[in-house]
Design a protein around this motif. Structure first.
Motif, mmCIF file in Angstrom:
data_model
loop_
_atom_site.group_PDB
_atom_site.id
_atom_site.type_symbol
_atom_site.label_atom_id
_atom_site.label_comp_id
_atom_site.label_asym_id
_atom_site.label_seq_id
_atom_site.Cartn_x
_atom_site.Cartn_y
_atom_site.Cartn_z
ATOM 1 N N SER A 1 0.692 -1.201 -0.018
ATOM 2 C CA SER A 1 0.056 0.019 0.117
ATOM 3 C C SER A 1 0.865 1.342 -0.039
ATOM 4 C CB SER A 1 -0.930 0.058 1.186
ATOM 5 O OG SER A 1 -1.707 1.145 1.236
ATOM 6 N N LEU A 2 2.056 1.201 0.869
ATOM 7 C CA LEU A 2 2.956 2.218 0.775
ATOM 8 C C LEU A 2 3.702 2.579 -0.391
ATOM 9 C CD1 LEU A 2 4.170 4.547 2.694
ATOM 10 C CD2 LEU A 2 5.780 2.776 3.423
ATOM 11 N N GLY A 3 4.163 1.465 -1.039
ATOM 12 C CA GLY A 3 4.617 1.548 -2.586
ATOM 13 C C GLY A 3 3.821 2.272 -3.393
ATOM 14 N N SER A 4 2.282 1.699 -3.507
ATOM 15 C CA SER A 4 1.519 2.352 -4.370
ATOM 16 C C SER A 4 1.365 4.040 -4.292
ATOM 17 C CB SER A 4 0.309 1.616 -4.330
ATOM 18 O OG SER A 4 -0.385 1.867 -3.044
ATOM 19 N N MET A 5 1.359 4.350 -2.896
ATOM 20 C CA MET A 5 1.282 5.784 -2.611
ATOM 21 C C MET A 5 2.523 6.618 -3.054
ATOM 22 S SD MET A 5 -1.490 6.137 0.499
ATOM 23 C CE MET A 5 -0.733 4.776 1.699
#
Length: 456
Positions: free
Chosen positions: A133-137
């Motif tokens: 999730s952090l990577g996508s953001m």
């Protein structure tokens, strides 16, 4: 046809198609963190089923986003070679940072998220979900930074002359934190959260109307509704903040948003209308006098810079920007209304029995997508005729060797391939939704491998 128009149509088409999927991935990533976090806290297997189901949808949107995003990077070299040479140091560094800090993080943990249920412990799996999730953001961060630099260039100098001129970074962090990057980022992310949340709401409402997977649907709706309400209200503030920055850094774009032509006068806020660009007026519109001045300066009499300050060759296509901007704003308020009304009905314990509200939630999945597309077009077309604001015109950024026929051929080819990809995406998504979550009896107990291994 004209080479510039074809190149612009091709890039707009490919990026619009690509922009369907990253917002869904970003929004679903947050939903997954919420669902799996609830499972770890409560140990309720229902949250495990919810997470596993939405991981499958997330993986599908992620794959589509990667497949459709690669094409654009090739277009920089084929159709926009002058632009690539001129801003390669700046734009390339942001894209490289996206690959290093975001894509690798997202991709590295994706395998654990999708396939690691019975291979790693619960906390490790939850960490993988957070990292994805952090990577996508973070991916959105660097893409928005690169794009925002085109809107409000900072931290650079021009070296060389004539056809050898190019932008060179002098202050990396000034480039990253250029005047528009942070408020545009918050606006983009909240739009992505809406896209993911309303997809979950739509599917949950569909199941309730069909009287399928009802416990699953109720819990999914409760979690997604929290994110939908927060993101919708947050959009209101981030949108206003972004408009405030545009009023200072790109006044022609702000004037186009509202069809404001007077050189310097108090500006109305149009609810809707049609801009006659030849006569420089808004027709068939309803306006609130002085409201745009009030929103920017807190004073209805404060003058706002109008389009007549700018030469016609330096103005964006006003009516297109006006319409797409107003579509985005109208949908933004509609999503606030839908999410708050749903929250009210949930609080009154009537949401799950309100068929009319559930039907609205089913179709509401389209609204964030339309708003995201309209917002993106108003931002990008509103920057015209500049590809890099006040530095490089779009007409000057084209490749010198590419022909109209070559671009038209590749455009038709992309249209055919993307149509097939979209049909495949809809088919696979439909199959997953119709199949629904795995039933408890048919699903192996989570982390059974670890339980057997450690005897817990």
């Amino acid at each position: 046809m004209d080479v510039e128009i074809l190149a612009r149509v091709q890039f707009a088409f490919t990026i619009a198609f690509h922009y369907i999927y990253p917002p869904l991935s970003i929004g679903l990533g947050v939903v997954l963190v919420m669902m799996e976090g609830m499972y770890l806290r409560t140990k309720n297997p229902l949250y495990e089923r919810m997470t596993k189901f939405w991981v499958k949808v997330f993986a599908l949107t992620f794959a589509m986003g990667v497949a459709t995003g690669i094409v654009m990077e090739f277009e920089f070299g084929t159709n926009w070679a002058t632009y690539s040479r001129y801003v390669g140091d700046v734009f390339g560094s942001a894209l490289a940072a996206e690959g290093i800090f975001a894509f690798f993080l997202e991709s590295g943990f994706l395998a654990i998220l999708v396939f690691g249920w019975n291979k790693v412990g619960p906390k490790m799996h939850f960490l993988a979900t957070i990292m994805v999730s952090l990577g996508s953001m973070l991916s959105a961060v660097w893409i928005v930074v690169a794009n925002s630099w085109q809107q409000t260039p900072a931290g650079f100098q021009i070296v060389g002359e004539g056809m050898y001129a190019r932008a060179e970074i002098t202050d990396f962090w000034a480039m990253v934190f250029n005047p528009s990057s942070m408020n545009r980022l918050s606006h983009v992310l909240s739009g992505a959260w809406q896209a993911g949340a309303f997809l979950v709401l739509s599917v949950g409402a569909y199941y309730l109307l069909k009287k399928q997977h009802e416990e699953f649907a109720r819990s999914s709706i409760k979690i997604a509704l929290v994110l939908a309400m927060f993101a919708s209200l947050f959009q209101l503030f981030t949108g206003h903040d972004s408009a405030m920055t545009i009023s200072k850094t790109q006044p022609a774009k702000l004037a186009a948003f509202e069809g404001h032509y007077e050189e310097s006068a108090p500006a109305p806020l149009y609810l809707f209308g049609w801009v006659n660009e030849e006569k420089e007026e808004v027709r068939f519109g309803i306006a609130i006098p002085g409201m745009l001045s009030y929103l920017i300066y807190g004073d209805t009499e404060k003058p706002v810079t109008g389009l007549r300050v700018f030469a016609p060759k330096d103005r964006p296509p006003v009516n297109f920007v006006f319409q797409t901007y107003h579509v985005m704003v109208a949908i933004g308020f509609t999503l606030i209304g839908i999410s708050l009304l749903s929250g009210f009905l949930l609080w009154r314990k009537k949401l799950f029995e309100s068929k009319w509200m559930l039907k609205i939630l089913v179709v509401s999945v389209l609204l964030p997508q339309i708003a995201n597309q309209a917002g993106w077009f108003s931002a990008e077309v509103g920057r015209q005729p500049w590809i890099v604001y006040n530095l490089l015109r779009t007409s000057e950024a084209l490749s010198k060797a590419v022909s109209a026929g070559q671009i038209l051929f590749s455009l038709i080819l992309f249209a055919i391939i993307y149509a097939l990809l979209f049909v495949l995406f809809l088919f696979l998504l439909d199959q997953k939704i119709k199949h629904g979550p795995d039933e408890p009896d048919s699903m192996a107990s989570e982390y059974s491998h670890q339980k057997q291994l450690f005897g817990t």
